[in-house]
Design a protein around this motif. Sequence first.
Motif, PDB file in Angstrom:
ATOM      1  N   LYS A 132      13.639 -13.665   7.734  1.00 44.51           N
ATOM      2  CA  LYS A 132      12.600 -12.646   7.044  1.00 44.51           C
ATOM      3  C   LYS A 132      11.469 -13.255   7.737  1.00 44.51           C
ATOM      4  CE  LYS A 132      14.384 -11.711   2.661  1.00 44.51           C
ATOM      5  NZ  LYS A 132      14.152 -11.554   1.313  1.00 44.51           N
ATOM      6  N   GLU A 188      12.951  -3.610  13.027  1.00 46.56           N
ATOM      7  CA  GLU A 188      12.189  -3.193  14.089  1.00 46.56           C
ATOM      8  C   GLU A 188      10.982  -2.255  13.585  1.00 46.56           C
ATOM      9  OE1 GLU A 188      14.686  -0.995  16.643  1.00 46.56           O
ATOM     10  OE2 GLU A 188      14.675   0.852  15.389  1.00 46.56           O
ATOM     11  N   PRO A 227      15.322  -5.498   5.745  1.00 50.28           N
ATOM     12  CA  PRO A 227      14.885  -6.886   5.506  1.00 50.28           C
ATOM     13  C   PRO A 227      15.508  -7.480   4.340  1.00 50.28           C
ATOM     14  CG  PRO A 227      13.107  -5.352   6.190  1.00 50.28           C
ATOM     15  CD  PRO A 227      14.244  -4.405   5.734  1.00 50.28           C
ATOM     16  N   ASN A 228      16.163  -6.525   3.345  1.00 47.42           N
ATOM     17  CA  ASN A 228      16.442  -7.029   2.079  1.00 47.42           C
ATOM     18  C   ASN A 228      17.887  -7.955   2.477  1.00 47.42           C
ATOM     19  OD1 ASN A 228      14.721  -6.020   0.609  1.00 47.42           O
ATOM     20  ND2 ASN A 228      15.519  -4.140   0.330  1.00 47.42           N
ATOM     21  N   LYS A 229      18.568  -7.707   3.348  1.00 44.44           N
ATOM     22  CA  LYS A 229      19.847  -8.134   3.729  1.00 44.44           C
ATOM     23  C   LYS A 229      19.657  -9.476   4.730  1.00 44.44           C
ATOM     24  CE  LYS A 229      22.623  -4.566   3.093  1.00 44.44           C
ATOM     25  NZ  LYS A 229      23.494  -3.422   3.238  1.00 44.44           N
ATOM     26  N   ILE A 279       6.650  -7.899   4.327  1.00 46.09           N
ATOM     27  CA  ILE A 279       7.262  -6.899   5.036  1.00 46.09           C
ATOM     28  C   ILE A 279       7.249  -5.612   4.564  1.00 46.09           C
ATOM     29  CG2 ILE A 279       9.731  -6.517   6.121  1.00 46.09           C
ATOM     30  CD1 ILE A 279      10.367  -9.596   6.265  1.00 46.09           C
ATOM     31  N   ILE A 280       6.650  -4.658   5.408  1.00 45.33           N
ATOM     32  CA  ILE A 280       6.211  -3.413   5.172  1.00 45.33           C
ATOM     33  C   ILE A 280       7.449  -2.395   5.322  1.00 45.33           C
ATOM     34  CG2 ILE A 280       4.725  -1.746   5.468  1.00 45.33           C
ATOM     35  CD1 ILE A 280       3.237  -4.664   6.162  1.00 45.33           C
ATOM     36  N   ASP A 317       9.230  -2.787  10.893  1.00 40.18           N
ATOM     37  CA  ASP A 317       8.296  -3.678  10.526  1.00 40.18           C
ATOM     38  C   ASP A 317       7.421  -4.435  11.476  1.00 40.18           C
ATOM     39  OD1 ASP A 317       7.108  -5.025   8.117  1.00 40.18           O
ATOM     40  OD2 ASP A 317       7.726  -6.856   9.298  1.00 40.18           O
ATOM     41  N   PRO A 373       8.023 -14.282   2.122  1.00 40.96           N
ATOM     42  CA  PRO A 373       8.554 -13.331   2.985  1.00 40.96           C
ATOM     43  C   PRO A 373       8.605 -11.936   2.453  1.00 40.96           C
ATOM     44  CG  PRO A 373      10.181 -14.719   2.383  1.00 40.96           C
ATOM     45  CD  PRO A 373       8.830 -15.311   1.754  1.00 40.96           C
ATOM     46  N   ASP A 374       8.919 -11.711   1.335  1.00 42.80           N
ATOM     47  CA  ASP A 374       9.269 -10.464   0.708  1.00 42.80           C
ATOM     48  C   ASP A 374       7.829  -9.639   0.561  1.00 42.80           C
ATOM     49  OD1 ASP A 374      12.004 -10.280   0.400  1.00 42.80           O
ATOM     50  OD2 ASP A 374      11.723 -11.457  -1.554  1.00 42.80           O
ATOM     51  N   ASN A 375       6.781 -10.262   0.367  1.00 42.77           N
ATOM     52  CA  ASN A 375       5.439  -9.580   0.176  1.00 42.77           C
ATOM     53  C   ASN A 375       4.801  -9.234   1.529  1.00 42.77           C
ATOM     54  OD1 ASN A 375       6.583  -9.977  -2.242  1.00 42.77           O
ATOM     55  ND2 ASN A 375       4.731 -11.243  -3.099  1.00 42.77           N
ATOM     56  N   GLN A 411      11.243  -0.722   6.283  1.00 43.08           N
ATOM     57  CA  GLN A 411      12.194  -0.611   5.615  1.00 43.08           C
ATOM     58  C   GLN A 411      13.523  -1.121   6.817  1.00 43.08           C
ATOM     59  OE1 GLN A 411      13.262   2.617   3.026  1.00 43.08           O
ATOM     60  NE2 GLN A 411      11.554   3.154   3.554  1.00 43.08           N
ATOM     61  N   ILE A 412      13.231  -1.363   7.840  1.00 39.11           N
ATOM     62  CA  ILE A 412      14.069  -1.765   8.890  1.00 39.11           C
ATOM     63  C   ILE A 412      13.356  -2.598   9.771  1.00 39.11           C
ATOM     64  CG2 ILE A 412      15.481  -1.215  10.927  1.00 39.11           C
ATOM     65  CD1 ILE A 412      15.648   1.735   9.755  1.00 39.11           C
TER      66      ILE A 412
END
Lengths: 286, 280
Positions: free
Chosen positions: A153, A107, A145-147, A101-102, A109, A97-99, A104-105
């Motif tokens: 994610k 919506e 997304p980090n949260k 998501i482009i 993405d 999932p981390d790789n 930083q928020i």
Amino acid sequence: MGIIKVRDLVFEYIRRDEEGNVEGITTAVDNVNLDIEQGDFVAILGHNGSGKSTLAKHLNAILYPTEGTVWVDGKDTQKEEHLWEIRQTAGMVFQNPDNQIIGQIVEEDVGFGPENMGIPTKEIWERVEESLRAVGMYEFRKYSPNKLSGGQKQRVSIAGVIAMHPKCIVLDEPTAMLDPKGRKEVIRAVRALNDVENITIILITHYMEEVIYADKVYVMDQGEVTLQGTPRQVFSEVERLKELRLDVPQVTLLAHELRKEGFPIPEGILTNEEFREALDNIAGKL
Amino acid sequence: MLRDITLGQYYQADSVIHRLDPRVKLGGTILFIISLFLFDSVIGYLVAAVFLALVINLSKVPFRFMIKGMKAIVFLLMITVVFNLFLTPGEPLVAVWKFTITKEGVRLAVLLAIRLSFLIIGSSIMTLTTTPNQLTDGLEKMLGPLKKIKVPVHEIAMMMSIALRFIPILMEETDKIMKAQLARCADFESGNLIKRAKGLVPLLVPLFISAFRRANDLAMAMEARCYRGGEHRTKMKPLRYARRDLIAYGIIFCYLAVGIVAGHYESILLSFIGITGGAI
């Protein structure tokens, strides 16, 4: 013609040494045929290295066949001019999932795909809202997304694909890196999309529990499709699946073992409810 | 936790300054910095101080937040002040051993200290009120004309925003690798500089490998979502000047004009005092 049609697909990885000489050829996908209809929920199973991910990447024109042909919505994936239409028709969700998501928020993405397609700003917002609601992530739209948890994610990634209004979504082991709770969330979201929006789902996984709801299951081994049919048909072949190093759902396995011991239980039990029913039947007979 | 770290030091608040278009804030900051070097008079600095106080007040960011940013450069500030104080030739004021403090030195040192602190506070207002994302958007739009001379503006902006997105992820990864290597008796702390630098190899190699792997995955995910560079792309959040942005530009230019004019009159005033002083 169905949404996806694959004929005699062969894909070879060419391994090269440091000077660029061919060291060897690995056939990752070997003579695969698929026919998938619009609205189907199809699962592709296989252990690591069985070629299932390679096959998935062909459906989105990330990889091109060495031999054979792949048609997505009637378009040949090898034709350059269809590339973007195909990628829009068949969206893809990846494992990590981390790789993928482009933004930083959340919506932003989800808006990334529509932005690339050149959709007008107003419509992007409508699509983002509708896709986030479809996966139940609307209240997280302003989050980083980090949260989010892994399952959340992955749902955002799915929303990012839905926002492009695809006819078909290919999910390449979307739950492999998630905990059981996250897995449930994702599978529930995927099933809802299939039921409500009639989006074709191609789920690639090695978790058996996830495929019992599928309309059709393909089992891959060493690049070939070795078993195919409804989940019930496929799970009746417990011994064969074990040979392929695949885990059968626990209840199916239990039913199978009992049957081997002589209990009159049908093959291909998939859920606890079915198993309970079968036991009740026996209890009635005894 | 590591994940909470954001680059820059965005302070969440709802103020006029926060809502301004990032281009206004970028441009305004640049103009403000230029103005600090343009104004060479006490009155000019007074104008700048009033302007700065006004902006700080409008931004609703507590003043101590701005001061925090100052801490890092206090040392630098001290050095420049001391050098200017002792090394400016002119009319001696105090002489201690080999060092003399001159009148011009004092003036220059004070002005420089003010100039530098204003500069830092001024630019930290921008970073405190603008998210990194807005900043990249603003930069992309402002540098847009450079596309004509084949500067890949969109690509640079995209790289910046992806880098920003991956900083917390890679930080967490560093932390994980570090713990894994510590568990295998890696030593990151003892020894001299060279030994310590060598100790970093088992940390950096896996980190780089994983970063490349991530980059590869991300590139594939972007392509799968129809990314093909900046062309034909629409924006979900396009930058559009609102009325307040134009007003803000107006205010900035007013400030510049007032500062320059005031500085001009001051020099006339000073030279007048100088002439009369000379005559007496």
